[in-house]
Design a protein around this motif. Structure first.
Motif, PDB file in Angstrom:
ATOM      1  N   GLN A 208      13.973  28.943  15.225  1.00 33.09           N
ATOM      2  CA  GLN A 208      14.510  30.198  15.751  1.00 33.09           C
ATOM      3  C   GLN A 208      13.605  30.781  16.836  1.00 33.09           C
ATOM      4  OE1 GLN A 208      15.045  32.437  12.152  1.00 33.09           O
ATOM      5  NE2 GLN A 208      16.757  31.158  11.490  1.00 33.09           N
ATOM      6  N   LYS A 209      12.298  30.681  16.644  1.00 31.69           N
ATOM      7  CA  LYS A 209      11.343  31.139  17.671  1.00 31.69           C
ATOM      8  C   LYS A 209      11.530  30.325  18.957  1.00 31.69           C
ATOM      9  CE  LYS A 209       6.426  30.965  18.672  1.00 31.69           C
ATOM     10  NZ  LYS A 209       5.146  30.446  18.223  1.00 31.69           N
ATOM     11  N   THR A 210      11.698  29.022  18.807  1.00 32.42           N
ATOM     12  CA  THR A 210      11.905  28.145  19.954  1.00 32.42           C
ATOM     13  C   THR A 210      13.215  28.476  20.661  1.00 32.42           C
ATOM     14  OG1 THR A 210      10.617  26.426  18.852  1.00 32.42           O
ATOM     15  CG2 THR A 210      12.005  25.734  20.697  1.00 32.42           C
ATOM     16  N   ALA A 211      14.262  28.788  19.894  1.00 29.81           N
ATOM     17  CA  ALA A 211      15.556  29.149  20.480  1.00 29.81           C
ATOM     18  C   ALA A 211      15.439  30.381  21.366  1.00 29.81           C
ATOM     19  CB  ALA A 211      16.599  29.374  19.389  1.00 29.81           C
ATOM     20  N   VAL A 212      14.662  31.363  20.952  1.00 29.96           N
ATOM     21  CA  VAL A 212      14.454  32.573  21.763  1.00 29.96           C
ATOM     22  C   VAL A 212      13.775  32.210  23.081  1.00 29.96           C
ATOM     23  CG1 VAL A 212      13.179  34.758  21.881  1.00 29.96           C
ATOM     24  CG2 VAL A 212      14.443  34.161  19.801  1.00 29.96           C
ATOM     25  N   LEU A 213      12.753  31.357  23.010  1.00 32.26           N
ATOM     26  CA  LEU A 213      12.048  30.940  24.226  1.00 32.26           C
ATOM     27  C   LEU A 213      12.954  30.121  25.145  1.00 32.26           C
ATOM     28  CD1 LEU A 213       8.593  29.960  22.695  1.00 32.26           C
ATOM     29  CD2 LEU A 213       9.154  32.044  23.968  1.00 32.26           C
ATOM     30  N   LEU A 214      13.770  29.233  24.568  1.00 30.39           N
ATOM     31  CA  LEU A 214      14.697  28.438  25.378  1.00 30.39           C
ATOM     32  C   LEU A 214      15.748  29.314  26.042  1.00 30.39           C
ATOM     33  CD1 LEU A 214      15.139  25.325  23.083  1.00 30.39           C
ATOM     34  CD2 LEU A 214      14.105  25.362  25.363  1.00 30.39           C
ATOM     35  N   LYS A 215      16.188  30.356  25.349  1.00 28.41           N
ATOM     36  CA  LYS A 215      17.161  31.284  25.935  1.00 28.41           C
ATOM     37  C   LYS A 215      16.550  31.987  27.147  1.00 28.41           C
ATOM     38  CE  LYS A 215      20.272  35.040  24.968  1.00 28.41           C
ATOM     39  NZ  LYS A 215      20.068  36.446  24.853  1.00 28.41           N
TER      40      LYS A 215
END
Length: 103
Positions: A43-50
């Motif tokens: 989920q942390k990675t998803a925020v950064l990818l967004k």
């Protein structure tokens, strides 16, 4: 194997930006899918990818046989749930750490 969670980005035409071969012009795109584990790190990675997507860093324009096309950019993505690191899939114990370093 745990819970699987994925997200998809469909980039069709509007990936164009300054520095591209034809800024402001449409390009052929494609369907781009990337997968992340459904856990805190994923989920942390998803925020950064967004954030990277919003800044135009997810895709790039490359020329194939004289035609410019939208492709993945330099940020590594897991495009498969299996196949391991060699095939851009899982398992890959280092992926989340590596992608967060790039981001």
């Amino acid at each position: 194997r745990g819970t699987r969670s994925g997200w998809c980005l469909k980039c069709v035409l509007s990936c164009s930006k300054v520095g591209d071969p034809r800024p402001g012009q449409p390009y052929k795109g494609g369907n781009f899918c990337a997968f992340l584990p459904d856990n805190r790190e994923g989920q942390k990675t998803a925020v950064l990818l967004k954030k990277a997507f919003e800044q135009g860093l997810t895709f790039q324009i490359k020329s194939f046989n004289g035609e410019e096309r939208v492709t993945w950019g330099l940020i590594p993505h897991k495009a498969s749930w299996d196949g391991g690191k060699a095939r851009n899939g899982y398992p890959d114990a280092q992926y989340l750490r590596e992608v967060c370093t790039v981001l």
